[in-house]
Design a protein around this motif. Sequence first.
Motif, PDB file in Angstrom:
ATOM      1  N   LYS A  58     -54.064 -15.578  10.518  1.00 62.94           N
ATOM      2  CA  LYS A  58     -54.307 -16.260   8.900  1.00 62.94           C
ATOM      3  C   LYS A  58     -53.163 -17.262   9.241  1.00 62.94           C
ATOM      4  N   SER A  59     -52.076 -16.494   8.958  1.00 62.43           N
ATOM      5  CA  SER A  59     -50.667 -17.436   9.186  1.00 62.43           C
ATOM      6  C   SER A  59     -50.672 -18.639  10.462  1.00 62.43           C
ATOM      7  N   GLN A  60     -50.992 -17.910  11.425  1.00 62.58           N
ATOM      8  CA  GLN A  60     -51.238 -18.319  13.066  1.00 62.58           C
ATOM      9  C   GLN A  60     -52.615 -19.914  13.021  1.00 62.58           C
ATOM     10  N   GLY A  61     -52.730 -20.095  11.785  1.00 59.85           N
ATOM     11  CA  GLY A  61     -54.046 -20.302  12.114  1.00 59.85           C
ATOM     12  C   GLY A  61     -55.653 -19.902  12.764  1.00 59.85           C
ATOM     13  N   LEU A  62     -54.862 -18.431  13.260  1.00 60.61           N
ATOM     14  CA  LEU A  62     -56.431 -18.067  13.236  1.00 60.61           C
ATOM     15  C   LEU A  62     -56.935 -17.197  12.534  1.00 60.61           C
ATOM     16  N   PRO A  63     -58.198 -17.315  11.700  1.00 58.00           N
ATOM     17  CA  PRO A  63     -58.260 -16.620  10.597  1.00 58.00           C
ATOM     18  C   PRO A  63     -59.789 -15.279  11.437  1.00 58.00           C
ATOM     19  N   LEU A  64     -59.243 -13.988  10.959  1.00 62.44           N
ATOM     20  CA  LEU A  64     -60.484 -13.343  11.309  1.00 62.44           C
ATOM     21  C   LEU A  64     -61.848 -12.819  10.404  1.00 62.44           C
ATOM     22  N   GLY A  65     -62.461 -12.991  11.342  1.00 63.08           N
ATOM     23  CA  GLY A  65     -63.834 -13.035  11.421  1.00 63.08           C
ATOM     24  C   GLY A  65     -64.282 -12.083  10.413  1.00 63.08           C
ATOM     25  N   ARG A  66     -63.858 -10.623  10.844  1.00 67.17           N
ATOM     26  CA  ARG A  66     -64.136  -9.765   9.730  1.00 67.17           C
ATOM     27  C   ARG A  66     -63.165  -8.337  10.030  1.00 67.17           C
ATOM     28  N   ILE A  67     -63.455  -7.726   9.122  1.00 68.57           N
ATOM     29  CA  ILE A  67     -62.214  -6.321   8.773  1.00 68.57           C
ATOM     30  C   ILE A  67     -63.463  -5.390   7.987  1.00 68.57           C
ATOM     31  N   SER A  68     -62.842  -3.619   8.425  1.00 68.55           N
ATOM     32  CA  SER A  68     -64.205  -3.217   8.042  1.00 68.55           C
ATOM     33  C   SER A  68     -63.092  -1.809   7.606  1.00 68.55           C
ATOM     34  N   GLY A  69     -62.978  -2.072   6.438  1.00 67.54           N
ATOM     35  CA  GLY A  69     -61.750  -0.446   5.559  1.00 67.54           C
ATOM     36  C   GLY A  69     -62.943   0.051   5.676  1.00 67.54           C
ATOM     37  N   LEU A  70     -62.654   1.951   6.376  1.00 70.14           N
ATOM     38  CA  LEU A  70     -63.286   2.476   5.944  1.00 70.14           C
ATOM     39  C   LEU A  70     -62.473   3.739   4.896  1.00 70.14           C
ATOM     40  N   ASP A  71     -63.398   3.681   3.437  1.00 70.48           N
ATOM     41  CA  ASP A  71     -61.355   4.029   2.656  1.00 70.48           C
ATOM     42  C   ASP A  71     -60.912   4.034   2.566  1.00 70.48           C
ATOM     43  N   PRO A  72     -59.906   2.565   2.401  1.00 72.41           N
ATOM     44  CA  PRO A  72     -58.383   2.786   2.301  1.00 72.41           C
ATOM     45  C   PRO A  72     -57.567   3.399   1.220  1.00 72.41           C
ATOM     46  N   ALA A  73     -56.525   3.136   1.794  1.00 77.45           N
ATOM     47  CA  ALA A  73     -55.418   4.943   1.492  1.00 77.45           C
ATOM     48  C   ALA A  73     -55.435   4.480  -0.219  1.00 77.45           C
ATOM     49  N   GLY A  74     -55.580   5.452  -1.057  1.00 74.74           N
ATOM     50  CA  GLY A  74     -54.666   5.363  -2.660  1.00 74.74           C
ATOM     51  C   GLY A  74     -53.962   5.170  -2.811  1.00 74.74           C
ATOM     52  N   PRO A  75     -53.723   6.515  -2.890  1.00 76.33           N
ATOM     53  CA  PRO A  75     -51.338   6.482  -2.660  1.00 76.33           C
ATOM     54  C   PRO A  75     -49.944   5.918  -2.207  1.00 76.33           C
ATOM     55  N   LEU A  76     -49.847   5.337  -3.225  1.00 77.83           N
ATOM     56  CA  LEU A  76     -49.067   3.919  -3.085  1.00 77.83           C
ATOM     57  C   LEU A  76     -49.405   2.819  -2.709  1.00 77.83           C
ATOM     58  N   PHE A  77     -50.661   2.956  -3.075  1.00 80.98           N
ATOM     59  CA  PHE A  77     -51.652   1.187  -3.500  1.00 80.98           C
ATOM     60  C   PHE A  77     -51.964   1.390  -4.976  1.00 80.98           C
ATOM     61  N   TYR A  78     -51.856   2.373  -5.646  1.00 78.49           N
ATOM     62  CA  TYR A  78     -52.366   1.797  -6.742  1.00 78.49           C
ATOM     63  C   TYR A  78     -51.533   1.135  -7.954  1.00 78.49           C
ATOM     64  N   ALA A  79     -50.324   1.080  -6.974  1.00 76.10           N
ATOM     65  CA  ALA A  79     -49.309   0.348  -8.742  1.00 76.10           C
ATOM     66  C   ALA A  79     -48.944  -0.259  -7.726  1.00 76.10           C
ATOM     67  N   ASP A  80     -47.415  -1.507  -8.060  1.00 71.24           N
ATOM     68  CA  ASP A  80     -47.184  -2.588  -7.368  1.00 71.24           C
ATOM     69  C   ASP A  80     -45.583  -2.107  -7.709  1.00 71.24           C
TER      70      ASP A  80
END
Length: 362
Positions: free
Chosen positions: A212-234
């Motif tokens: 996206k930063s290169q002006g090339l926005p992806l059409g689709r991302i599929s996230g299969l059970d995106p990881a939780g540990p260390l992503f619950y808080a900043d």
Amino acid sequence: MRQLKYLVILLTYVFTQGSSSISDRKTADIERELMKHVMAPFKTELLEDIFSKKTRNVSKNPDDIRFCLYTNPSDSDDFHELRYKDVSTVKSAPIIQDAPWKVLIHGFTQSQNSSMPGVVKNAYLEYMFKGNGTFQVNVLVVDWGKLAYSSEETILPIYTKAVRNVEPTGNRTGEMIQFLLENKAISSISKVHIIGFSLGSHVAGNAGNFLKSQGLPLGRISGLDPAGPLFYADIPHLNGRQLTKGDAVAIDAYHTSWGSYGIAANVGNADFHPNPGINLFLQTQPFCLNLIKTKSLVQVCSHNLAPVFYSISILYPEIYGCSNLAILRTCDKLGQFGEFWSPKSVGNFYLDIPSSGLLPFF
């Protein structure tokens, strides 16, 4: 044949809820297709393997990431390695011109030959095989195993290092896609669909953010059970940038261990919850409750089912989610589950996927 019997029972139940029984011919088709390309590569990454195998230290070098192209529906092991900035590997590649690209990204402790991407990659190739040329895709496997796995340290330092590698791996994946676009291997950014599992979901998000930063926005991302540990808080200097709405034009996510290994947050335009159960704060797949038979921790098992469910949706599209958990048994079928999801379907979707037939995989 005992293994096939279990899987046929599963798929028969999925496709015939509220309708007549599946035909004998259809059952035979299921047996033949799954035997050839879906069942063979699947294995569970058990925690005991992490401590029994001696490998390298976790790499920090994006040049250690491999990109493996699969386009041969007759041989699921046949691949061609594409190397970043090496045009010769692109020119000699068996690329299917103008066909969509499916970019598969595995998770923590995995690699090119693990259950993910194996089970999803083989499902795409099988769908190509039975489509007789009417369905064609370029399947690109991102092998970031050297940055995601080492068994020479205790488990927590391994995982934190893998998390730190999520952003550089995503950036390199985005760079590789841009490189393929520049060299006409990919005809349009709209033809790129990234499917990431666990930490690979967040890698996919970072790839989308880079593009996206290169002006090339992806059409689709599929996230299969995106990881939780260390992503619950900043947590500064510890966690990575997670998959976020806006990393692609459309994002669909599939939660199989919500609140444990899988993140407890909606991250997509559509979020699917297979077998949500009654405890919405800690999702557990019913199949995984039998510890003796699964030989895996309950939540590890639940987490690992996400790629399996997605692969089933590639081969057999008629699976839908309901927009209201309260009417799960009388489904309104507003959201098509998995590969053939439409971006017009947004929100939360719930469905039952009977999984007793998945026993042979574990």
